[in-house]
Motif scaffolding. Structure first.
Motif, mmCIF file in Angstrom:
data_model
loop_
_atom_site.group_PDB
_atom_site.id
_atom_site.type_symbol
_atom_site.label_atom_id
_atom_site.label_comp_id
_atom_site.label_asym_id
_atom_site.label_seq_id
_atom_site.Cartn_x
_atom_site.Cartn_y
_atom_site.Cartn_z
ATOM 1 N N ASP A 362 18.370 9.467 -7.390
ATOM 2 C CA ASP A 362 17.529 8.321 -7.702
ATOM 3 C C ASP A 362 16.093 8.800 -7.838
ATOM 4 N N VAL A 390 9.521 9.811 -7.052
ATOM 5 C CA VAL A 390 9.639 8.367 -6.803
ATOM 6 C C VAL A 390 10.735 7.822 -7.704
ATOM 7 N N ALA A 413 7.990 1.566 -7.475
ATOM 8 C CA ALA A 413 7.577 2.491 -6.423
ATOM 9 C C ALA A 413 6.154 2.202 -5.978
ATOM 10 N N GLN A 415 3.322 2.735 -7.464
ATOM 11 C CA GLN A 415 2.466 3.906 -7.674
ATOM 12 C C GLN A 415 2.082 4.021 -9.149
ATOM 13 N N ASN A 430 -1.592 3.736 -4.885
ATOM 14 C CA ASN A 430 -0.374 3.300 -4.202
ATOM 15 C C ASN A 430 -0.575 1.953 -3.531
ATOM 16 N N THR A 431 0.492 1.146 -3.543
ATOM 17 C CA THR A 431 0.448 -0.125 -2.824
ATOM 18 C C THR A 431 1.091 0.031 -1.453
ATOM 19 N N ASP A 432 0.783 -0.933 -0.600
ATOM 20 C CA ASP A 432 1.537 -1.070 0.646
ATOM 21 C C ASP A 432 3.008 -1.314 0.322
ATOM 22 N N ALA A 433 3.840 -1.105 1.309
ATOM 23 C CA ALA A 433 5.256 -1.446 1.155
ATOM 24 C C ALA A 433 5.380 -2.947 0.898
ATOM 25 N N GLY A 434 6.288 -3.305 -0.002
ATOM 26 C CA GLY A 434 6.535 -4.711 -0.288
ATOM 27 C C GLY A 434 5.953 -5.190 -1.599
ATOM 28 N N PHE A 435 5.219 -4.328 -2.307
ATOM 29 C CA PHE A 435 4.594 -4.730 -3.568
ATOM 30 C C PHE A 435 5.004 -3.763 -4.684
ATOM 31 N N ARG B 88 16.019 2.456 1.953
ATOM 32 C CA ARG B 88 16.270 3.896 1.810
ATOM 33 C C ARG B 88 14.916 4.553 1.542
ATOM 34 N N HIS B 91 12.041 11.389 1.309
ATOM 35 C CA HIS B 91 11.120 12.468 1.680
ATOM 36 C C HIS B 91 10.543 12.337 3.080
ATOM 37 N N LEU B 106 3.738 2.359 6.150
ATOM 38 C CA LEU B 106 4.745 2.694 5.148
ATOM 39 C C LEU B 106 4.252 2.254 3.773
ATOM 40 N N SER B 107 4.341 3.160 2.804
ATOM 41 C CA SER B 107 3.905 2.855 1.443
ATOM 42 C C SER B 107 5.113 2.485 0.589
ATOM 43 N N GLN B 108 4.864 1.693 -0.454
ATOM 44 C CA GLN B 108 5.963 1.316 -1.341
ATOM 45 C C GLN B 108 6.597 2.541 -1.990
ATOM 46 N N SER B 109 5.820 3.563 -2.267
ATOM 47 C CA SER B 109 6.381 4.748 -2.921
ATOM 48 C C SER B 109 7.299 5.524 -1.982
ATOM 49 N N VAL B 111 9.572 4.055 -0.340
ATOM 50 C CA VAL B 111 10.837 3.313 -0.366
ATOM 51 C C VAL B 111 11.532 3.555 -1.704
ATOM 52 N N PHE B 133 19.948 -6.558 -4.323
ATOM 53 C CA PHE B 133 18.557 -6.885 -4.622
ATOM 54 C C PHE B 133 18.456 -7.259 -6.086
ATOM 55 N N GLN B 143 24.766 5.783 -3.495
ATOM 56 C CA GLN B 143 23.470 5.464 -2.896
ATOM 57 C C GLN B 143 23.474 5.467 -1.371
ATOM 58 N N TYR B 150 16.944 11.525 2.236
ATOM 59 C CA TYR B 150 16.848 10.092 2.470
ATOM 60 C C TYR B 150 17.015 9.741 3.946
#
Lengths: 453, 326
Positions: A362, A390, A413, A415, A430-435, B88, B91, B106-109, B111, B133, B143, B150
């Motif tokens: 992925d 990513v 991602a 980013q 980069n965004t926070d998690a969730g966006f 998931r 890195h 935690l950053s979106q990248s 995830v 999702f 996955q 992961y």
């Protein structure tokens, strides 16, 4: 009106006409600045002159100003300009300027106004590197749904939300320089009959916000130089067995509101012989759209075909198809293939493609091909994978820049990256998690459709 | 040092200085100014259990054993949990993920995959294969795999916004060598080792009789030492704790909302200022009456962020009502 104040900070008007023995009738007077009720970073500056003039506003984060609005097109006694690009909760400096033939002839003193705070709910953004100096206009998806403009420092300088319970996938500055356009639609599950193309003015004034209902809009749209809008949408038909086939169509909306269908999936493909590879998402699942004014042609991305089609705007025929299904190109030996791609950028005989699923594991990547329109071959010439890698399972958009660099939006991602001509990442957001990010528009300026005044 | 020109310019508008600024974006707008020295200091450490299951194979997920959350507050497995989600993360090791979850960074990248399952509030079990999702279900063979690349984190949450409201969690570790296909969610109490230092901070002096225009643009760090997420601060709370000391509050930091004699809230649309006079009692809705009390006790003030990964107040301080402000 949240706040209106105009305060003299510096009295040194350096323009010759401002310091003569007699008052210059062209000199801006009665200068006021008002924060937008909707967008706390947008300021409307108003002023008067004693004789009809055209003018503009210079502004900036310091008294040195440095940025300006476009020159007014019509001479008048009463003037106004919308200042965009300011950061939140910070002083903004500005002055009104009268211009003749584009050259400044008189100016007000520099004044300042304090912008307001951003609303709760917008994502936190982290910027690394300094290799990008423009703006990004992009929808935010996920925990918040909004349209934002982001400056090179990674600061949100403009925002707009609405509560129509749809997602936004693409945002653009309008070609008339006065508005932001976006599509409010739904691409997950059943598409929405209530989808619309929305036009919101730069000052966010809801009274001037308009929308064009276009049922079942898909991911993307473009605006032509004359204001015509082109958008992809879903279209359902039934096959010989009576089963639903969900394809796509390309619709144009003329400035007078007239709508016409330019193209459908059935123009170029037959679901009986080219069924695509993910029927749960429909048949062709068009997901990206570009327009080439020189060729008067559209480029349509077809996710379930892992293909991109060049569509003749006049005939609705496919001039060529590049990809996995229905391809009129042959890939050169060793070329990596893209799978379930999203946005792309055709530039001459090159194309860069966001390859969402083609890499092992992925991991998403950008692929670039050289297209030979005689031999109809596609040769891979470049690829880029983020470090660390990513995965953007949907959306994502690469843009080749004039200096040979590339702007890459790894949408889900959260980013974005600016690569230099050597492919080195020189700016990252980069965004926070969730966006997540929708499809983006990059611009040197927030005026004149992205062109520096 | 500012240039002479700017200095002169500022002098020229000295009479209007209350309404504008001369080059300083952090110009205060209140009479109660919060500073970093007023903020509490926290230490958070998470211990997240690991459940090893068969790689690339479906599994049963059950959460009936959840009786409390990571703050040790009671949780009803059926009524209080709205969402089961699987992140998931690429890195990052389990230890690195644990650290980022603990400090909310935690950053979106990070995830690389997200699927979830919205509970029906009657049953307490589902299948891993039921998580999806945007209508796309998890492809377990490809996955949910054994890989050093992961880390899988399973969250049980109040609310359905991704990444928010986690009440308890567990790492999932797919392994080709494991025969296990059952995931029993652990209850939350005991996972979070959280301590707060309320004794070392500089108490916030506020005027007893008002006005109480609070301004926090001067703070730089949250309680954990991270940058302040200004645009996410969406609440101010003022609490009075009759007959309790600062040490008592420090000892019962998880219960700080539960043990207040009175708790007054302001819901913020944004910004970096708030007028405490607009706060209302959480129970009665009555307007904040001021700091005059007949009983002894302790006053607390918190800046809160309901949409942050980390639910701890961004700022928490002890109020010292006095004749003046700061």
């Amino acid at each position: 009106m949240r706040r209106a104040l105009s305060l003299v900070v510096a009295g040194a008007a350096l323009l010759p006409a401002a310091c003569g023995d007699s008052p210059d009738a062209r000199r801006p007077a009665n200068v006021t600045a008002t924060l937008s009720d909707q967008i706390a970073t947008v300021v409307t500056v108003r002023w008067t002159t004693s004789v009809p003039t055209t003018g503009y506003v210079e502004f900036g984060a310091t008294g040195k100003l440095g940025t300006r609005t476009p020159v007014e097109t019509t001479a008048a006694l009463d003037h106004s300009a919308v200042v965009v690009g300011l950061t939140a909760d910070a002083p903004a400096y500005y002055r009104a300027v009268s211009a003749e033939n584009g050259a400044a002839v008189a100016a007000s003193d520099v004044a300042t106004i304090l912008t307001g705070p951003l609303p709760v709910g917008l994502p936190g953004l982290t910027k690394t590197g300094d290799g990008y100096d423009g703006f990004v206009i992009v929808p935010i998806l996920g925990a918040t749904t909004a349209i934002v403009m982001i400056n090179a420092a990674g600061e949100i300088v403009w925002y707009h939300t609405d509560d129509r319970k749809l997602d936004f996938y693409r945002a653009r500055l309008s070609v008339d320089g006065k508005s932001v356009l976006y599509n409010a639609a739904k691409i997950s599950g059943e598409p929405s009959a209530a989808s619309e193309l929305v036009r919101v003015p730069l000052d966010g004034d809801p009274a001037k916000t308009t929308s064009i209902p276009v049922p079942y809009l898909a991911h993307d749209f473009v605006e032509h130089a004359d204001g015509t809008l082109g958008a992809i949408a879903f279209e359902d038909r039934t096959d010989a067995a009576g089963a639903r086939v969900r394809g796509n169509k390309l619709i144009e909306i003329a400035p007078d509101g007239t709508q016409r269908t330019v193209w459908t999936s059935w123009n170029c493909f037959d679901p009986a012989t080219a069924p695509g590879d993910d029927p749960a998402q429909g048949w062709t699942f068009a997901n990206a759209l570009d327009f080439d004014p020189a060729a008067d042609a559209y480029y349509v991305g077809l996710r379930n075909f892992s293909s991109i089609a060049k569509v003749n705007r006049t005939t609705g025929a496919c001039d060529w198809v590049l990809g996995l299904y229905g391809s009129t190109f042959t890939f050169a030996a060793g070329a990596a293939r893209f799978l379930h791609e999203h946005q792309f950028d055709v530039h001459g005989n090159r194309i860069v493609v966001m390859d969402n699923d083609g890499a092992p594991g992925d991991v998403s990547r950008v692929l670039e091909y050289e297209l030979d329109f005689t031999a109809m071959t596609a040769t891979q010439v470049w690829s880029y994978t983020a470090n660390p890698t990513v995965y953007t399972f949907v959306l994502g958009e690469p843009i080749r820049l004039a200096d040979g660099g590339t702007f890459v939006n790894w949408s889900t991602a959260g980013q974005m990256e600016r690569l230099d001509a050597a492919g080195t990442s020189v700016w990252k957001l980069n965004t926070d998690a969730g966006f997540a990010f929708g499809f983006q528009t990059i611009a040197n300026s927030l005026y004149l459709g992205g062109n520096t005044p | 040092m500012r240039s002479g020109n700017v200095h002169l310019a500022c002098l020229a508008v000295a009479g209007l200085a209350l309404l504008t600024s001369c080059g300083d974006a952090t110009q205060s707008q209140g009479n109660i100014l919060l500073k970093d020295e007023n903020n509490y200091r926290t230490m958070a450490d998470l211990t997240i259990p690991v459940v090893v299951t068969t790689a690339a194979t479906d599994a049963d997920i059950c959460w009936s054993a959840i009786v409390d959350d990571i703050q040790c507050h009671p949780v009803s497995a059926t009524a209080d949990l709205d969402n089961v989600s699987l992140l998931r993360i690429a890195h990052l090791s389990q230890d690195q993920v644990r650290g980022r979850v603990a400090d909310g960074s935690l950053s979106q990248s990070d995830v690389s995959g997200y699927v979830d399952f919205q509970t029906d509030h009657t049953t307490t079990c589902t299948k891993l294969s039921s998580l999806s999702f945007f209508g796309t279900v998890i492809d377990i063979p490809s996955q949910y795999i054994e890989s050093d690349d992961y880390t899988y984190l399973l969250l049980f949450s109040k609310g359905t916004t991704p990444g928010l409201g986690a009440r308890t969690m567990t790492f999932l570790q797919p392994s080709a060598n494991s025969p296990n296909t059952k995931i029993d969610a652990p209850t939350g109490c005991g996972m979070l080792d959280f301590s707060a230092d309320l004794m070392s901070l500089t108490k916030l002096s506020v005027p007893s009789d008002g006005p109480w225009l609070l301004d926090w643009r001067g703070i730089k760090r949250d309680g954990q030492g991270n940058e302040v997420p200004f645009q996410k601060i969406d609440g101010v709370s003022v609490g009075f704790y009759a007959n309790l000391t600062v040490a008592d509050l420090q000892a019962r930091i998880f219960d700080i909302e539960l043990i207040a004699t009175n708790l007054y809230d302001i819901k913020l649309p944004g910004g970096r200022t708030a007028d405490l006079a607009t706060a209302t009692d959480r129970k009665t809705g009555e307007t904040f009456p001021g700091f005059a009390r007949t009983e002894t006790g302790t006053w607390m003030l918190a800046l809160t962020c309901s949409k942050c990964q980390n639910p701890a107040p961004v700022l928490l301080t002890i109020i010292e009502p006095s004749a003046g402000g700061t």
